[in-house]
Scaffold this active site. Sequence first.
Site, PDB file in Angstrom:
ATOM      1  CG  ASP A  14     -20.011  -2.778  41.420  1.00 19.91           C
ATOM      2  OD1 ASP A  14     -20.277  -1.710  40.844  1.00 19.91           O
ATOM      3  OD2 ASP A  14     -18.863  -3.217  41.561  1.00 19.91           O
ATOM      4  CE  LYS A  17     -24.533   2.223  43.805  1.00 19.81           C
ATOM      5  NZ  LYS A  17     -23.778   0.963  43.927  1.00 19.81           N
ATOM      6  N   GLY A  41     -20.249   2.697  38.140  1.00 18.45           N
ATOM      7  CA  GLY A  41     -20.711   2.070  36.896  1.00 18.45           C
ATOM      8  C   GLY A  41     -22.075   1.495  37.187  1.00 18.45           C
ATOM      9  CG  HIS A  42     -24.769   3.470  38.839  1.00 21.29           C
ATOM     10  ND1 HIS A  42     -25.297   4.561  39.470  1.00 21.29           N
ATOM     11  CD2 HIS A  42     -23.754   3.031  39.632  1.00 21.29           C
ATOM     12  CE1 HIS A  42     -24.630   4.771  40.595  1.00 21.29           C
ATOM     13  NE2 HIS A  42     -23.680   3.863  40.713  1.00 21.29           N
ATOM     14  CD  GLN A 220     -18.531   5.511  44.359  1.00 19.62           C
ATOM     15  OE1 GLN A 220     -18.908   6.567  44.828  1.00 19.62           O
ATOM     16  NE2 GLN A 220     -18.376   5.327  43.071  1.00 19.62           N
TER      17      GLN A 220
END
Length: 416
Positions: A14, A17, A41-42, A220
């Site tokens: 988080d 990225k 979750g981007h 990650q």
Amino acid sequence: MSKADIIVGLQWGDEGKGKIVDHMASKNDYVCRFSGGHNAGHTIVVGDKKYALHLVPSGVLSKETKNIIGNGVVLSPKDFIEEMAQFDDLDGRLFISDKAHLLLSYHAMIDQASEKLKGKGAIGTTGKGIGPAYVDKIARVGHRLGELQDCHKLAKKVIAHLEQNRDLLGVLGVPIPSEDELIAELESYKEVLSPFITDTTLMIWDALANDKKVLLEGAQGTMLDIDHGTYPYVTSSTTISAGACSGVGLNPKDIGKVTGIAKAYCTRVGNGPFPSEDFTQEGELIRERGQEYGTTTGRPRRCGWFDAVALKHAVRVNGVDEIALMKLDVLDGFKEIKVCVAYEVDGKVIDYVPYLLEDAKPVYKTFQGWGKSSGIRTFDNLPQSAKEYILELESLVGAKIRIVSTSPQREDTIIR
Ligand code: GDP
Ligand code: IMO
Ligand code: MG
């Protein structure tokens, strides 16, 4: 012959990225995910629109860029198809490796049930089935996207595998589907996904041979890496730059630049050691100002101060050429800002990540805060103490901070 660049998270995920991959996407012909699954979750913010991407690579908003899901990814067809539905322009610019592994609903059920059984010792996974899918892959009983070609044969193999584990699945409360049910489910996946499934390794080799620009998007973060993170409180894949090679089928000589992404502070979701975690109101303030709630699970993220020791470890293990320092604006208005510059373990001060990070107490250096950095787009225009903070972090971790992000928006990005 061109080289592929890599983006990796340097902390516990988080880091931001998604924003940086999106920022760089228009300058790249290909953006490729190389590890993980929909535990990622981007977030990408464009104007007043916010996208949360889990499996779709973060090059998707750049219309000329092709997007690849590499062989190192574990892909849940059900979740992926749902995610695809928000885009109507994926034909011809989305490709999935035939060697990527299938993540099916029983993987998620096993993940959730085994976390429950662990009680207080739980890892705090996303519950998406990532661990069990990689377990099957490594145990050589997994199934790959290429097998969707023959759903009858695939269903038989999956059922046989589940039957062999009937007792264990019973304890975990995971039902075994009927063969007909499973065939119908797999056929529905095949119908949507088969136009996208191909040998993506050949595509990437071809792209590099033709001087195309390729960006490999990590998921990650380094401290969640299966080997170099805070084991066992990690994810089940190689999240570091080395994983980018095997996750798409490149060799180390194919790699150009490695950009590491780090927040100006630190967060972690799930359990496991986090020496610079702040349990006071300051930690809460970071959470509220940084909107530190999981993109995938909505869980509040644990918050604390920049950990220069862990970051230096991440710089070395990834071969980081440059850092993007994110969310500087979240620290706006703090009177003082702490940075963990060493650990104390058994009364000894050390400057490396020990075998058990649980045993490490942070040694802090305090920096003077600043007024406002939010929305600033040039380094020169940053407040003096923010500049000093950045320069000091650079020297503590041993890598150039070339990018500084001052808001979620694409444009609020300083390139030095
Ligand atoms: P990722 O998993 O590394 O892509 O990061 P996430 O998307 O899970 O979390 C990063 C969050 O921070 C997202 O909500 C972004 O929109 C937001 N973000 C990224 N850069 C900045 C920044 O410079 N400032 C602020 N305030 N938010 C940012
Ligand atoms: P992005 O790509 C932050 C964490 C989980 C848990 C551990 C193992 O958005 O940075 P898993 O479901 O992978 O078996 O969970 O890893 N985790 C993440 N934390 N960002 C992520 O992805 C994460 N993906 C997994 O919270 O602690
Ligand atoms: Mg995320």
